[in-house]
Design an enzyme around this catalytic site. Structure first.
Site, PDB file in Angstrom:
ATOM      1  N   ASN A  25       0.691  -1.131  -0.051  1.00  0.00           N
ATOM      2  CA  ASN A  25      -0.120  -0.029  -0.015  1.00  0.00           C
ATOM      3  C   ASN A  25       1.043   1.323   0.078  1.00  0.00           C
ATOM      4  O   ASN A  25       2.257   1.359  -0.007  1.00  0.00           O
ATOM      5  CB  ASN A  25      -1.021  -0.044   1.134  1.00  0.00           C
ATOM      6  CG  ASN A  25      -0.380   0.051   2.543  1.00  0.00           C
ATOM      7  OD1 ASN A  25       0.451   1.052   2.802  1.00  0.00           O
ATOM      8  ND2 ASN A  25      -0.554  -1.079   3.281  1.00  0.00           N
ATOM      9  N   ARG A  26       0.230   2.305   0.075  1.00  0.00           N
ATOM     10  CA  ARG A  26       1.050   3.506  -0.394  1.00  0.00           C
ATOM     11  C   ARG A  26       1.560   4.332   1.075  1.00  0.00           C
ATOM     12  O   ARG A  26       2.180   5.122   0.721  1.00  0.00           O
ATOM     13  CB  ARG A  26       0.038   4.685  -1.095  1.00  0.00           C
ATOM     14  CG  ARG A  26      -0.342   4.167  -2.324  1.00  0.00           C
ATOM     15  CD  ARG A  26      -1.185   5.428  -2.779  1.00  0.00           C
ATOM     16  NE  ARG A  26      -1.909   5.089  -4.113  1.00  0.00           N
ATOM     17  CZ  ARG A  26      -1.440   4.786  -5.230  1.00  0.00           C
ATOM     18  NH1 ARG A  26      -0.174   5.062  -5.585  1.00  0.00           N
ATOM     19  NH2 ARG A  26      -2.351   4.359  -6.061  1.00  0.00           N
TER      20      ARG A  26
END
Ligand code: C5P
Length: 408
Positions: A207-208
């Site tokens: 994920n970011r």
């Protein structure tokens, strides 16, 4: 509060150097011991005799010609606080880059004391992206920046870049010293970064999350005297005094946190843990000629819910809630569901907020329903606000027979 404090006052070569004399006088009047350090540039603007006369000891300027063979380490180690006023663009750049070019930069690199930097320069210089990037770097490392003011500058120009007024500088020093060591003696465990769940030998579901907010919490906790363990999935500069455990998957993070939790006084779960992972991790690399793979997912363990379920008495548990809608309602339900003391909710859809940014804006919801909102600011300032509330929660829960001490 300033009485008896040993404060190194660094003065660099800007027209505002004369105001450092007033800062020194105010600090001395308040009972501080002021150790003045001037750069070669500063000597073009004020005489060392002036500052020597008004500080607590003679000005030092060089690594080489003073009585002590290692003045920088001595000054750095014995200071309760270092303030640089005014700070030129050169000083900001050297400090941000870790470049020791003179006594003052050496002292700044050789200290663990809190540092207050007060930039002053022409508007064009102050607004230059290089200068702003250096200021952001210093901030992210916990340096306190006293922003310059708008006003008349040297040469008659008017704009941002004028050194903050001496009373503002002294107030900032007092605020930093009063934050002090309110986490001394406590073990603070922080998780940071997004987990990575393997699909095969080379691919992951990620994920970011950048981990920056968790690192800022760890740095702030260490600066406030805590013993800090950071369980991290990312490779960022490790803040001074913080021990890092590197993990990759939710399962590894859970194992590390389960081991650390019993000894933790405070746990801040800033990591973005994957909610799902592949049921089967392919051995080797999935090949294109094997066709399009069907990746079946299963839930990961909810680490925070597990920590909440087995939370020892007195431990403060803090979770994060990255939301894109219904911020407050979602945060409150998560707080209850996971048995948290505080939840830090951010609207990750808003500009400049959350993942990957250097800034954040959050809503802090406590178990008792108290809500604080922090407008867009740097992640270190968010960390400061979170830990100040944590200190408050601990203080309230130690009141004997209080309602809070009975709630789990
Ligand atoms: O429920 P949600 O995932 O939005 O909750 C976010 C909070 O829960 C964060 O503090 C995150 O670190 C934590 N979490 C966790 N384990 C998971 C998922 C989230 O500890 N599997």
């Amino acid at each position: 509060m300033l009485a008896g404090k040993r404060i190194v006052l660094g003065v660099t070569g800007g027209i505002a150097a004369y105001k450092a004399v007033e800062v020194s006088r105010r600090l001395v009047d308040a009972g501080a011991h002021v150790v003045p350090v001037m750069t070669a540039g500063a000597e073009h603007f004020i005489g060392r005799t002036t500052l020597s006369a008004l500080a607590s000891e003679p000005v030092q300027t060089s690594l080489w010609d003073e009585a002590s063979p290692i003045p920088h380490t001595l000054l750095g180690q014995t200071a309760d606080l270092i303030v640089v006023a005014p700070a030129t663009a050169r000083l900001l750049a050297a400090y941000a880059a870790g470049l020791s070019t003179d006594l003052l930069t050496n002292v700044l690199l050789a200290t663990r004391a809190p540092v207050v930097v007060c930039p002053a320069m022409h508007t064009e210089m102050w607004e230059h992206p290089a200068v702003q990037a250096n200021v952001a770097t210093l901030r992210s490392r916990g340096v306190h920046i006293v922003e310059p003011e708008e006003g008349r500058l040297a040469g008659g120009d008017v704009g941002a870049g004028r050194l903050a007024a001496p009373e503002r500088i002294v107030a900032a020093i007092e605020a930093v010293l009063s934050a002090g060591d309110d986490l001394a003696g406590l073990h603070v465990v922080v998780s940071a970064g997004g987990t990575r769940e393997p699909i095969d030998a080379v691919r992951v579901i990620a994920n970011r999350s950048s981990g920056k907010q968790g690192y800022a919490v760890a740095a702030e906790a260490a600066a406030r005297g805590a013993r800090v363990t950071l369980v991290s999935t990312v490779d960022l500069p490790v803040p001074g005094g913080v021990v890092v455990r590197t993990v990759e998957t939710a399962a590894q993070m859970q194992a590390a946190l389960t081991e650390l939790a019993p000894s933790a006084d405070v746990i801040v779960m800033a990591a973005a843990v994957a909610d799902f992972r592949p049921v089967v991790v392919a051995a080797g690399k999935l090949k294109k000629d094997q066709g399009i793979p069907q990746i079946v997912l299963e839930p990961t363990p909810d680490i925070l819910a597990g920590l909440g379920a087995s939370k020892p008495a007195g431990q403060v548990l803090v979770g994060f809630a990255a939301e894109t809608s219904d911020l407050l309602a979602n945060a409150e339900s998560k707080l209850q569901r996971k048995n948290l003391d505080l939840i830090v909710a951010n609207d990750v859809a808003a500009p400049g907020v959350g993942f990957q940014h250097d800034t954040n804006a959050v809503t802090l919801v406590q178990r008792g329903g108290e809500v604080d909102t922090i407008a867009l600011t740097d992640k270190r300032s968010i960390a400061r606000a979170i830990l100040t509330i944590v200190v408050g929660i601990r203080a309230a829960s130690t009141i004997p027979n209080s309602k809070r001490s009975l709630t789990k």
